[in-house]
Design a protein around this motif. Structure first.
Motif, mmCIF file in Angstrom:
data_model
loop_
_atom_site.group_PDB
_atom_site.id
_atom_site.type_symbol
_atom_site.label_atom_id
_atom_site.label_comp_id
_atom_site.label_asym_id
_atom_site.label_seq_id
_atom_site.Cartn_x
_atom_site.Cartn_y
_atom_site.Cartn_z
ATOM 1 N N ASN A 163 -6.094 3.015 8.786
ATOM 2 C CA ASN A 163 -5.007 2.466 9.595
ATOM 3 C C ASN A 163 -3.842 3.445 9.728
ATOM 4 O O ASN A 163 -3.739 4.420 8.991
ATOM 5 C CB ASN A 163 -4.572 1.079 9.088
ATOM 6 C CG ASN A 163 -3.853 1.126 7.762
ATOM 7 O OD1 ASN A 163 -3.084 2.036 7.474
ATOM 8 N ND2 ASN A 163 -4.080 0.112 6.952
ATOM 9 N N GLU A 164 -2.995 3.184 10.699
ATOM 10 C CA GLU A 164 -1.911 4.113 11.041
ATOM 11 C C GLU A 164 -0.940 4.330 9.887
ATOM 12 O O GLU A 164 -0.410 5.427 9.712
ATOM 13 C CB GLU A 164 -1.152 3.623 12.286
ATOM 14 C CG GLU A 164 -1.987 3.641 13.555
ATOM 15 C CD GLU A 164 -2.592 5.002 13.883
ATOM 16 O OE1 GLU A 164 -1.893 6.026 13.771
ATOM 17 O OE2 GLU A 164 -3.785 5.048 14.242
ATOM 18 N N GLU A 165 -0.682 3.287 9.088
ATOM 19 C CA GLU A 165 0.239 3.425 7.957
ATOM 20 C C GLU A 165 -0.308 4.429 6.945
ATOM 21 O O GLU A 165 0.422 5.278 6.441
ATOM 22 C CB GLU A 165 0.491 2.079 7.260
ATOM 23 C CG GLU A 165 1.262 1.076 8.095
ATOM 24 C CD GLU A 165 0.404 0.337 9.124
ATOM 25 O OE1 GLU A 165 -0.853 0.342 9.007
ATOM 26 O OE2 GLU A 165 0.988 -0.232 10.056
ATOM 27 N N THR A 166 -1.598 4.318 6.665
ATOM 28 C CA THR A 166 -2.236 5.235 5.720
ATOM 29 C C THR A 166 -2.167 6.661 6.251
ATOM 30 O O THR A 166 -1.762 7.589 5.540
ATOM 31 C CB THR A 166 -3.703 4.829 5.467
ATOM 32 O OG1 THR A 166 -3.733 3.503 4.950
ATOM 33 C CG2 THR A 166 -4.380 5.780 4.495
ATOM 34 N N LYS A 167 -2.545 6.842 7.507
ATOM 35 C CA LYS A 167 -2.553 8.178 8.093
ATOM 36 C C LYS A 167 -1.137 8.753 8.182
ATOM 37 O O LYS A 167 -0.950 9.960 8.069
ATOM 38 C CB LYS A 167 -3.222 8.155 9.470
ATOM 39 C CG LYS A 167 -4.703 7.838 9.381
ATOM 40 C CD LYS A 167 -5.406 7.949 10.710
ATOM 41 C CE LYS A 167 -5.010 6.857 11.666
ATOM 42 N NZ LYS A 167 -5.830 6.801 12.875
ATOM 43 N N PRO A 189 0.813 -1.217 0.000
ATOM 44 C CA PRO A 189 0.000 0.000 0.000
ATOM 45 C C PRO A 189 0.852 1.275 0.000
ATOM 46 O O PRO A 189 0.441 2.299 -0.521
ATOM 47 C CB PRO A 189 -0.823 -0.090 1.276
ATOM 48 C CG PRO A 189 -0.666 -1.456 1.798
ATOM 49 C CD PRO A 189 0.525 -2.071 1.133
ATOM 50 N N MET A 190 2.036 1.210 0.583
ATOM 51 C CA MET A 190 2.883 2.395 0.659
ATOM 52 C C MET A 190 3.330 2.857 -0.731
ATOM 53 O O MET A 190 3.658 4.011 -0.920
ATOM 54 C CB MET A 190 4.114 2.138 1.536
ATOM 55 C CG MET A 190 3.796 1.911 3.001
ATOM 56 S SD MET A 190 2.987 3.337 3.752
ATOM 57 C CE MET A 190 1.439 2.645 4.236
ATOM 58 N N GLN A 191 3.316 1.937 -1.701
ATOM 59 C CA GLN A 191 3.688 2.300 -3.062
ATOM 60 C C GLN A 191 2.517 2.905 -3.837
ATOM 61 O O GLN A 191 2.714 3.514 -4.877
ATOM 62 C CB GLN A 191 4.200 1.062 -3.823
ATOM 63 C CG GLN A 191 5.499 0.520 -3.281
ATOM 64 C CD GLN A 191 6.636 1.531 -3.406
ATOM 65 O OE1 GLN A 191 6.797 2.176 -4.429
ATOM 66 N NE2 GLN A 191 7.409 1.669 -2.352
ATOM 67 N N ILE A 192 1.293 2.707 -3.341
ATOM 68 C CA ILE A 192 0.102 3.156 -4.056
ATOM 69 C C ILE A 192 -0.530 4.386 -3.394
ATOM 70 O O ILE A 192 -1.008 5.281 -4.075
ATOM 71 C CB ILE A 192 -0.950 2.024 -4.135
ATOM 72 C CG1 ILE A 192 -0.332 0.794 -4.782
ATOM 73 C CG2 ILE A 192 -2.173 2.471 -4.918
ATOM 74 C CD1 ILE A 192 -1.182 -0.443 -4.657
ATOM 75 N N LEU A 193 -0.499 4.429 -2.074
ATOM 76 C CA LEU A 193 -1.129 5.540 -1.360
ATOM 77 C C LEU A 193 -0.518 6.879 -1.772
ATOM 78 O O LEU A 193 0.687 6.972 -1.992
ATOM 79 C CB LEU A 193 -0.948 5.366 0.152
ATOM 80 C CG LEU A 193 -1.763 4.272 0.819
ATOM 81 C CD1 LEU A 193 -1.256 4.033 2.237
ATOM 82 C CD2 LEU A 193 -3.246 4.624 0.819
ATOM 83 N N PRO A 194 -1.355 7.913 -1.848
ATOM 84 C CA PRO A 194 -0.815 9.234 -2.181
ATOM 85 C C PRO A 194 0.007 9.806 -1.022
ATOM 86 O O PRO A 194 -0.306 9.586 0.143
ATOM 87 C CB PRO A 194 -2.067 10.084 -2.430
ATOM 88 C CG PRO A 194 -3.153 9.396 -1.675
ATOM 89 C CD PRO A 194 -2.808 7.934 -1.676
ATOM 90 N N ASP A 195 1.064 10.525 -1.378
ATOM 91 C CA ASP A 195 1.875 11.202 -0.365
ATOM 92 C C ASP A 195 1.167 12.461 0.122
ATOM 93 O O ASP A 195 1.257 12.828 1.287
ATOM 94 C CB ASP A 195 3.240 11.599 -0.952
ATOM 95 C CG ASP A 195 4.018 10.386 -1.413
ATOM 96 O OD1 ASP A 195 4.436 9.601 -0.557
ATOM 97 O OD2 ASP A 195 4.186 10.212 -2.637
ATOM 98 N N VAL A 196 0.480 13.126 -0.803
ATOM 99 C CA VAL A 196 -0.219 14.372 -0.503
ATOM 100 C C VAL A 196 -1.644 14.282 -1.043
ATOM 101 O O VAL A 196 -1.861 13.822 -2.160
ATOM 102 C CB VAL A 196 0.490 15.588 -1.148
ATOM 103 C CG1 VAL A 196 -0.249 16.887 -0.830
ATOM 104 C CG2 VAL A 196 1.937 15.676 -0.712
ATOM 105 N N ILE A 197 -2.599 14.715 -0.223
ATOM 106 C CA ILE A 197 -3.999 14.798 -0.637
ATOM 107 C C ILE A 197 -4.403 16.262 -0.589
ATOM 108 O O ILE A 197 -4.334 16.897 0.467
ATOM 109 C CB ILE A 197 -4.916 13.975 0.290
ATOM 110 C CG1 ILE A 197 -4.554 12.490 0.236
ATOM 111 C CG2 ILE A 197 -6.387 14.200 -0.075
ATOM 112 C CD1 ILE A 197 -5.285 11.627 1.259
#
Length: 137
Positions: free
Chosen positions: A89-93, A59-67
């Motif tokens: 989850n904490e990783e996403t946040k 997920p860390m490769q897909i999630l946006p760094d900035v929203i």
């Protein structure tokens, strides 16, 4: 042109024209590889939840760094999005930094956004090259 600072960014705004202009501005700034565009906060939060569920991908490769998040949207506004974002989850946040990108100059909105630890900046529309170049979050 600067080097890419981020793997991906996400735009959340119900105004399709704003999304298009902001997307072009981000592309021209060359700050990221991928841009996810959502015209509603509900689809954006579902997108983030679905990424968390995909176990065979990182997920860390897909999630946006900035929203980049608008405040005034129908069905679900920016603050409702933030309330649901807080349940991810904490990783996403930890990965996704949120920038309020809005036409609202209401001091109450500015103050309310400060109550969310994930909101790192408050920028008034339109998004500019200067905003993007100085984006240091």
């Amino acid at each position: 042109m600067s080097d890419k600072k981020y793997h991906s960014v996400m735009l959340i705004d119900d105004n399709e024209i704003d999304n298009l202009i902001n997307q072009k501005m981000i592309e021209a700034s060359n700050i990221c590889k991928n841009i996810y565009v959502h015209s509603g906060a509900r689809s954006a939060i579902e997108f983030l939840k679905n990424i968390e569920k995909i176990s065979h991908l990182d997920p860390m490769q897909i999630l946006p760094d900035v929203i980049f998040l608008d405040i005034d949207m129908p069905l679900m506004d920016g603050f409702q999005f933030l309330d649901l974002f807080d349940k991810l989850n904490e990783e996403t946040k930890g990965k996704c930094k949120i920038v309020m990108l809005t036409s609202s100059i209401n001091p109450q909105d500015i103050n309310k956004s400060k109550n969310y630890i994930y909101v790192k900046k408050y920028i008034n529309k339109p998004l500019t090259q200067q905003n993007l170049v100085s984006l240091d979050i």
